[in-house]
Design a protein around this motif. Structure first.
Motif, PDB file in Angstrom:
ATOM      1  N   ARG A  92       1.911  -4.780  -2.353  1.00  0.00           N
ATOM      2  CA  ARG A  92       0.785  -4.381  -1.497  1.00  0.00           C
ATOM      3  C   ARG A  92       1.021  -4.778  -0.043  1.00  0.00           C
ATOM      4  O   ARG A  92       0.531  -4.127   0.867  1.00  0.00           O
ATOM      5  N   SER A  93       1.753  -5.878   0.191  1.00  0.00           N
ATOM      6  CA  SER A  93       1.945  -6.354   1.561  1.00  0.00           C
ATOM      7  C   SER A  93       3.312  -6.999   1.718  1.00  0.00           C
ATOM      8  O   SER A  93       3.994  -7.306   0.749  1.00  0.00           O
ATOM      9  N   CYS A  94       3.664  -7.212   2.972  1.00  0.00           N
ATOM     10  CA  CYS A  94       4.834  -7.991   3.354  1.00  0.00           C
ATOM     11  C   CYS A  94       4.325  -9.167   4.159  1.00  0.00           C
ATOM     12  O   CYS A  94       3.388  -9.026   4.946  1.00  0.00           O
ATOM     13  N   MET A 127       0.851  -1.163   0.000  1.00  0.00           N
ATOM     14  CA  MET A 127       0.000   0.000   0.000  1.00  0.00           C
ATOM     15  C   MET A 127       0.898   1.228   0.000  1.00  0.00           C
ATOM     16  O   MET A 127       1.783   1.349   0.812  1.00  0.00           O
ATOM     17  N   THR A 128       0.686   2.107  -0.920  1.00  0.00           N
ATOM     18  CA  THR A 128       1.490   3.313  -0.971  1.00  0.00           C
ATOM     19  C   THR A 128       0.768   4.447  -0.264  1.00  0.00           C
ATOM     20  O   THR A 128      -0.440   4.393  -0.059  1.00  0.00           O
ATOM     21  N   CYS A 185       7.404  -7.096  -1.141  1.00  0.00           N
ATOM     22  CA  CYS A 185       7.754  -6.185  -0.061  1.00  0.00           C
ATOM     23  C   CYS A 185       7.155  -4.810  -0.366  1.00  0.00           C
ATOM     24  O   CYS A 185       7.269  -4.321  -1.491  1.00  0.00           O
ATOM     25  N   ARG A 186       6.543  -4.216   0.630  1.00  0.00           N
ATOM     26  CA  ARG A 186       5.961  -2.884   0.455  1.00  0.00           C
ATOM     27  C   ARG A 186       7.008  -1.862   0.055  1.00  0.00           C
ATOM     28  O   ARG A 186       6.723  -0.934  -0.701  1.00  0.00           O
ATOM     29  N   CYS A 225       8.698  -1.921   6.923  1.00  0.00           N
ATOM     30  CA  CYS A 225       8.916  -3.322   7.316  1.00  0.00           C
ATOM     31  C   CYS A 225       9.554  -3.421   8.700  1.00  0.00           C
ATOM     32  O   CYS A 225       9.118  -4.224   9.530  1.00  0.00           O
ATOM     33  N   ASP A 264      -0.317  -5.467   5.451  1.00  0.00           N
ATOM     34  CA  ASP A 264      -0.554  -4.646   4.263  1.00  0.00           C
ATOM     35  C   ASP A 264      -0.876  -3.208   4.658  1.00  0.00           C
ATOM     36  O   ASP A 264      -1.622  -2.516   4.004  1.00  0.00           O
ATOM     37  N   ASN A 265      -0.260  -2.778   5.742  1.00  0.00           N
ATOM     38  CA  ASN A 265      -0.399  -1.397   6.195  1.00  0.00           C
ATOM     39  C   ASN A 265       0.702  -0.550   5.549  1.00  0.00           C
ATOM     40  O   ASN A 265       1.633  -1.099   4.965  1.00  0.00           O
ATOM     41  N   PRO A 266       0.645   0.770   5.671  1.00  0.00           N
ATOM     42  CA  PRO A 266       1.637   1.614   5.004  1.00  0.00           C
ATOM     43  C   PRO A 266       2.914   1.882   5.805  1.00  0.00           C
ATOM     44  O   PRO A 266       3.744   2.685   5.389  1.00  0.00           O
ATOM     45  N   GLY A 310      -5.158  -0.498   5.690  1.00  0.00           N
ATOM     46  CA  GLY A 310      -4.483  -1.779   5.652  1.00  0.00           C
ATOM     47  C   GLY A 310      -4.782  -2.589   6.896  1.00  0.00           C
ATOM     48  O   GLY A 310      -5.722  -2.293   7.634  1.00  0.00           O
TER      49      GLY A 310
END
Length: 179
Positions: free
Chosen positions: A171-173, A1-2, A165-166, A134, A129-131, A112
């Motif tokens: 979109r998610s890690c 997620m950007t 990888c975000r 990592c 899948d949050n912004p 996310g």
């Protein structure tokens, strides 16, 4: 997620943002300057702040200070943020992570999530899948392990899976946890 997919109407609870300052022990002044440069000048634990400003602050910290500090901020989250009651083990803490995330964010828009997938024995998968960065998420998982150490476990291993990888536009890690 950007960051561009986030709604400008999402806010982060000040108590959670305070973890950023607390984790940067020897760099508190720098943390406060970075927050101020993004419109968070007088941080108060009981106020709400624009998520975009918080994320911009994280990006600056990552660029100026590095991933170890971002991980330390994640470590400070369980101490500083609102968490649901009745967490009694590492696994229930991981299961409650998404609920805690939502307790510390408000407004309309996609923020996310944290998704816990139990594994066999002492394993699990976390899909984030949050912004947030990592290293931040990994710091949170390590702090939950430290706070609720599983009986008979010596160490938590976190493996960032190679499915995306975000930081590289995914979109998610996804993280494989073993304890």
């Amino acid at each position: 997620m950007t960051r561009s997919t986030l709604s400008s109407h999402v806010e982060v609870y000040g108590q959670s943002v305070q973890a950023l300052v607390n984790a940067m022990e020897f760099l508190k002044l720098r943390a406060q300057r970075i927050l101020a440069s993004h419109g968070i000048e007088s941080l108060q634990a009981d106020k709400w702040y624009p998520m975009n400003s918080v994320l911009s602050s994280f990006n600056d910290i990552l660029a100026q200070v590095g991933p170890h500090t971002t991980r330390a901020i994640g470590h400070a989250i369980p101490k500083s943020s609102v968490f649901p009651p009745a967490i009694f083990s590492f696994e229930t803490a991981l299961q409650s992570l998404d609920q805690a995330y939502r307790m510390n964010h408000r407004g309309s828009g996609d923020i996310g999530s944290y998704r816990y997938i139990p594994g066999v024995g002492r394993t699990a998968q976390m899909v984030c899948d949050n912004p947030y960065p990592c290293d931040f998420d990994q710091g949170i998982m390590e702090a939950l392990y430290d706070r609720f150490p599983p009986k008979g476990s010596i160490v938590l291993r976190i493996e960032h899976e190679h499915t995306g990888c975000r930081a590289k536009g995914a979109r998610s890690c996804s993280y494989r946890l073993k304890w």
